[in-house]
Design a protein around this motif. Structure first.
Motif, mmCIF file in Angstrom:
data_model
loop_
_atom_site.group_PDB
_atom_site.id
_atom_site.type_symbol
_atom_site.label_atom_id
_atom_site.label_comp_id
_atom_site.label_asym_id
_atom_site.label_seq_id
_atom_site.Cartn_x
_atom_site.Cartn_y
_atom_site.Cartn_z
ATOM 1 N N SER A 43 -78.399 66.623 -36.417
ATOM 2 C CA SER A 43 -78.477 68.151 -36.441
ATOM 3 C C SER A 43 -80.093 69.346 -36.340
ATOM 4 N N ARG A 44 -80.023 70.090 -36.414
ATOM 5 C CA ARG A 44 -81.457 70.634 -36.210
ATOM 6 C C ARG A 44 -82.191 69.980 -37.484
ATOM 7 N N LYS A 45 -81.513 70.359 -38.739
ATOM 8 C CA LYS A 45 -81.896 70.047 -39.920
ATOM 9 C C LYS A 45 -82.825 68.120 -39.866
ATOM 10 N N GLN A 46 -82.432 67.584 -38.801
ATOM 11 C CA GLN A 46 -82.626 66.741 -38.786
ATOM 12 C C GLN A 46 -83.947 66.132 -37.839
ATOM 13 N N ARG A 71 -75.991 67.162 -29.786
ATOM 14 C CA ARG A 71 -75.446 68.803 -30.968
ATOM 15 C C ARG A 71 -73.949 68.403 -31.060
ATOM 16 N N HIS A 72 -73.336 67.492 -30.772
ATOM 17 C CA HIS A 72 -72.282 67.259 -30.504
ATOM 18 C C HIS A 72 -71.039 66.527 -31.770
ATOM 19 N N LYS A 73 -70.441 67.174 -33.390
ATOM 20 C CA LYS A 73 -70.863 66.513 -33.970
ATOM 21 C C LYS A 73 -69.383 65.151 -34.262
ATOM 22 N N GLY A 74 -68.652 65.609 -33.370
ATOM 23 C CA GLY A 74 -67.889 63.843 -32.862
ATOM 24 C C GLY A 74 -68.547 62.612 -32.420
ATOM 25 N N SER A 75 -69.754 62.799 -32.422
ATOM 26 C CA SER A 75 -71.370 60.978 -31.038
ATOM 27 C C SER A 75 -71.517 60.542 -32.524
ATOM 28 N N LYS A 76 -71.463 59.646 -32.248
ATOM 29 C CA LYS A 76 -72.471 59.029 -33.026
ATOM 30 C C LYS A 76 -73.716 59.384 -33.085
ATOM 31 N N TYR A 117 -74.945 61.831 -33.199
ATOM 32 C CA TYR A 117 -75.017 63.590 -32.962
ATOM 33 C C TYR A 117 -75.952 63.737 -33.941
ATOM 34 N N GLN A 121 -76.459 52.957 -38.872
ATOM 35 C CA GLN A 121 -77.588 54.386 -39.643
ATOM 36 C C GLN A 121 -78.754 54.166 -39.767
#
Length: 290
Positions: free
Chosen positions: A189-192, A180-185, A187, A118
Motif C-alpha cells: 500500500s501507499r502507507k507501507q 498495487r493490486h490488492k489481490g497479490s501477495k 501488494y 510476511q
C-alpha cells in the motif's frame, strides 16, 4: 499437539531424513539434551564464504539435501560455513525433531519468528544480526533460499576475480516498482511504501553481501522502516541507506534452465531456483559426474 498444525495434509514421518538414522548411542545422548538453542559455533577468521539460508522449520529434506550437495564443505576449494535459520512452530513433536537436527549438525539457528511470507524480512534481519555478531571477519556472505541450487565453486571464482567491496551482488530485477493490486501477495500500500519506484535491489532468492557491509546493513534495519518484501527492504532500502552498491552478477537466475532438471546446466552458471530436494541431489550427482 498434532503435527498437522504445522504441515497441512501430511505427517511427520514423511519428513524423516537421514539425520534420524544415526547410531543408538548418539540418539540416546540427544534424548537427554533439553537445550532450546543449540546454535552453530562462531566463524573462524579464515571463512571466505558464509552461507546463510532461511528455511521453514519443517523443511528437513531441503536442509538435508543441501548438506549432502552444494552446501558441503568439499563443494569448493574455499573455506565455507553453512547456517540455516528457522522460525517457530506451535508443535512439540516438530520442535523435538528440529532439536535433534540442531544437536547433530550444529548448523541451525531457531529464531522467535512465526513462519510466514510476511515474516521473511524479519528472518533476514535475524540472520544479519547473527552474522555480524558471530562472523565479523568473513569475506563474503551468501544469503539464499533452501530451494536453490548453487555452484559454490563458480561463485567463489567470480568473487575472487572481481574482488567487490561495499556491495550486494546477484540478479538485479529491471524497473522495480511496488505492486498495487490488492489481490497479490506482493501488494504494498501507499502507507507501507509511498514512492512509485523501489530503489535498485537484488533478488532475494540468492545474493552475495561483501563482508565489509554486514554490520552496517544490520544496523540500518534499526531505523529504516520495515517492509515485508524482503529483498526490496534489505538489498534495496537498507543497502541504499548505507551507500552500498547493487551489482548485477551474471550466472544468477530465478528459474530452472528451460524447465529441465540437469546438473550439467550449472557447469558455468552460479544459481537457479525452484528445485526440490530430489532435484538438488540428482543435479549434484550429474554435475559431479565426469
Amino acid at each position: 499437539m498434532d503435527i498437522m498444525n504445522c504441515i497441512p495434509g501430511t505427517t511427520l514421518r514423511l519428513y524423516s531424513v537421514s539425520f534420524r538414522n544415526v547410531p543408538v548411542s548418539i540418539k540416546t545422548v540427544i534424548s537427554y539434551i533439553k537445550v532450546k538453542t543449540l546454535t552453530p559455533k562462531i566463524c573462524s577468521d579464515d571463512i571466505e564464504l558464509l552461507i546463510l539460508i532461511p528455511s521453514t522449520t519443517w523443511n528437513f529434506k531441503q536442509r538435508d539435501a543441501i548438506r549432502r550437495t552444494w552446501g558441503n564443505a568439499k563443494s569448493s576449494d574455499a573455506k565455507t560455513k553453512v547456517v540455516f535459520f528457522t522460525g517457530q512452530c506451535i508443535n512439540d513433536t516438530l520442535q523435538e525433531v528440529l532439536e535433534e537436527e540442531m544437536a547433530l549438525f550444529r548448523d541451525v539457528v531457531q529464531e522467535n519468528i512465526i513462519e510466514s511470507y510476511q515474516s521473511l524480512a524479519e528472518k533476514s534481519i535475524a540472520l544479519l544480526r547473527w552474522a555480524s555478531s558471530n562472523c565479523p571477519k568473513v569475506t563474503y556472505a551468501l544469503k539464499t533460499d533452501d530451494d536453490m541450487f548453487i555452484n559454490i565453486q563458480n561463485l567463489v571464482n567470480v568473487l575472487r576475480e572481481r574482488k567487490p567491496t561495499k556491495a550486494i551482488l546477484g540478479f538485479k530485477p529491471p524497473n522495480p516498482s511496488p505492486v498495487r493490486h490488492k489481490g497479490s501477495k506482493y501488494y504494498v500500500s501507499r502507507k507501507q511504501y509511498s514512492k512509485d519506484r523501489y530503489p535498485p535491489y537484488i533478488s532475494g532468492t540468492a545474493y552475495v553481501m561483501t563482508g565489509d557491509i554486514i554490520s552496517a546493513l544490520y544496523n540500518s534495519t534499526r531505523y529504516v522502516p520495515l517492509l515485508f518484501i524482503e529483498d526490496v527492504y534489505i538489498t534495496g532500502m537498507c543497502r541504499e541507506q548505507i551507500g552500498a552498491e547493487a551489482i548485477c552478477l551474471p550466472g544468477f537466475a530465478s528459474s530452472k534452465s528451460n524447465g529441465k532438471i540437469n546438473g550439467k546446466n550449472f557447469e558455468k552458471r552460479i544459481a537457479g531456483h525452484h528445485f526440490s530436494p530430489q532435484d538438488i541431489i540428482q543435479m549434484w550427482d550429474e554435475l559431479m559426474r565426469e
